[in-house]
Design a protein around this motif. Structure first.
Motif, PDB file in Angstrom:
ATOM      1  N   PHE A  21     -14.924 -49.118  -2.622  1.00 25.28           N
ATOM      2  CA  PHE A  21     -14.919 -50.520  -3.029  1.00 25.28           C
ATOM      3  C   PHE A  21     -13.826 -50.720  -4.058  1.00 25.28           C
ATOM      4  CE2 PHE A  21     -16.008 -53.969  -5.887  1.00 25.28           C
ATOM      5  CZ  PHE A  21     -16.305 -54.986  -4.999  1.00 25.28           C
ATOM      6  N   SER A  22     -13.062 -51.784  -3.911  1.00 21.55           N
ATOM      7  CA  SER A  22     -12.059 -52.082  -4.925  1.00 21.55           C
ATOM      8  C   SER A  22     -11.906 -53.594  -5.052  1.00 21.55           C
ATOM      9  CB  SER A  22     -10.717 -51.445  -4.575  1.00 21.55           C
ATOM     10  OG  SER A  22     -10.214 -52.012  -3.383  1.00 21.55           O
ATOM     11  N   ALA A  23     -11.585 -54.007  -6.240  1.00 22.52           N
ATOM     12  CA  ALA A  23     -11.323 -55.418  -6.527  1.00 22.52           C
ATOM     13  C   ALA A  23     -10.408 -55.461  -7.734  1.00 22.52           C
ATOM     14  CB  ALA A  23     -12.616 -56.167  -6.810  1.00 22.52           C
ATOM     15  N   ALA A  24      -9.597 -56.485  -7.804  1.00 21.10           N
ATOM     16  CA  ALA A  24      -8.702 -56.646  -8.943  1.00 21.10           C
ATOM     17  C   ALA A  24      -9.521 -56.878 -10.212  1.00 21.10           C
ATOM     18  CB  ALA A  24      -7.758 -57.819  -8.702  1.00 21.10           C
ATOM     19  N   GLU A  25      -9.045 -56.346 -11.315  1.00 15.31           N
ATOM     20  CA  GLU A  25      -9.701 -56.544 -12.615  1.00 15.31           C
ATOM     21  C   GLU A  25      -9.896 -58.026 -12.863  1.00 15.31           C
ATOM     22  OE1 GLU A  25     -11.478 -55.391 -16.122  1.00 15.31           O
ATOM     23  OE2 GLU A  25     -10.626 -54.009 -14.664  1.00 15.31           O
ATOM     24  N   GLY A  26     -11.112 -58.423 -13.235  1.00 15.26           N
ATOM     25  CA  GLY A  26     -11.415 -59.814 -13.542  1.00 15.26           C
ATOM     26  C   GLY A  26     -11.765 -60.658 -12.329  1.00 15.26           C
ATOM     27  N   LYS A  27     -11.629 -60.100 -11.127  1.00 12.07           N
ATOM     28  CA  LYS A  27     -11.956 -60.852  -9.908  1.00 12.07           C
ATOM     29  C   LYS A  27     -13.469 -60.976  -9.772  1.00 12.07           C
ATOM     30  CE  LYS A  27     -11.308 -60.778  -4.893  1.00 12.07           C
ATOM     31  NZ  LYS A  27     -10.935 -62.141  -4.680  1.00 12.07           N
ATOM     32  N   GLN A  28     -13.935 -62.153  -9.407  1.00 13.55           N
ATOM     33  CA  GLN A  28     -15.363 -62.387  -9.220  1.00 13.55           C
ATOM     34  C   GLN A  28     -15.815 -61.784  -7.892  1.00 13.55           C
ATOM     35  OE1 GLN A  28     -16.545 -66.501  -9.308  1.00 13.55           O
ATOM     36  NE2 GLN A  28     -18.603 -65.980  -9.922  1.00 13.55           N
ATOM     37  N   VAL A  29     -16.913 -61.053  -7.906  1.00 12.90           N
ATOM     38  CA  VAL A  29     -17.475 -60.454  -6.697  1.00 12.90           C
ATOM     39  C   VAL A  29     -18.960 -60.809  -6.603  1.00 12.90           C
ATOM     40  CG1 VAL A  29     -15.851 -58.514  -6.674  1.00 12.90           C
ATOM     41  CG2 VAL A  29     -18.038 -58.270  -7.839  1.00 12.90           C
ATOM     42  N   ARG A  30     -19.499 -60.692  -5.409  1.00 15.00           N
ATOM     43  CA  ARG A  30     -20.939 -60.901  -5.201  1.00 15.00           C
ATOM     44  C   ARG A  30     -21.569 -59.519  -5.056  1.00 15.00           C
ATOM     45  NH1 ARG A  30     -23.864 -65.599  -3.185  1.00 15.00           N
ATOM     46  NH2 ARG A  30     -21.802 -66.511  -3.421  1.00 15.00           N
ATOM     47  N   TYR A  31     -22.568 -59.232  -5.888  1.00 18.86           N
ATOM     48  CA  TYR A  31     -23.204 -57.915  -5.911  1.00 18.86           C
ATOM     49  C   TYR A  31     -24.569 -58.026  -5.246  1.00 18.86           C
ATOM     50  CZ  TYR A  31     -24.684 -53.409  -7.815  1.00 18.86           C
ATOM     51  OH  TYR A  31     -25.098 -52.107  -7.960  1.00 18.86           O
ATOM     52  N   GLY A  32     -24.878 -57.122  -4.350  1.00 24.77           N
ATOM     53  CA  GLY A  32     -26.168 -57.163  -3.683  1.00 24.77           C
ATOM     54  C   GLY A  32     -26.677 -55.776  -3.348  1.00 24.77           C
ATOM     55  N   PHE A  33     -27.977 -55.688  -3.117  1.00 28.16           N
ATOM     56  CA  PHE A  33     -28.618 -54.435  -2.728  1.00 28.16           C
ATOM     57  C   PHE A  33     -29.915 -54.774  -2.007  1.00 28.16           C
ATOM     58  CE2 PHE A  33     -29.820 -55.567  -7.004  1.00 28.16           C
ATOM     59  CZ  PHE A  33     -31.206 -55.544  -6.941  1.00 28.16           C
TER      60      PHE A  33
END
Length: 96
Positions: A21-33
């Motif tokens: 998993f990767s995303a740019a620093e400060g980028k908003q992501v949706r977290y789920g489990f």
């Protein structure tokens, strides 16, 4: 988080992520489990979760809780002795 990758929730809680998993620093992501992928942690370790509702359902216990400022549901395969208003420490299991 012990050298593991994580995302930071709005309330600064660190949530673990799996490899790849990767995303740019400060980028908003949706977290789920999935509810069954949340496990109990030792007191003071893991993510603090406030218990809202406890529902024993036969061989499992369903717990509605608030973690990182967001409502969530956990399903534990064992009976746990907790009550609404108490605090629980949990850890999402990141995908492998």
């Amino acid at each position: 988080m012990d050298g593991k990758s994580a995302v930071r929730a709005r309330d600064s809680t660190l949530l673990p992520i799996g490899p790849g998993f990767s995303a740019a620093e400060g980028k908003q992501v949706r977290y789920g489990f999935r509810p069954e992928h949340l496990s109990l942690s030792a007191s003071g370790k893991g993510i603090v979760a406030a218990i809202d509702v406890v529902a024993p359902t036969g061989s499992e216990t369903q717990v509605h809780l608030t973690m990182a400022g967001v409502p969530a549901v956990a399903v534990f395969r064992e009976r746990i002795s907790v009550r609404p208003g108490e605090t629980l420490y949990v850890e999402p299991e990141p995908p492998s």
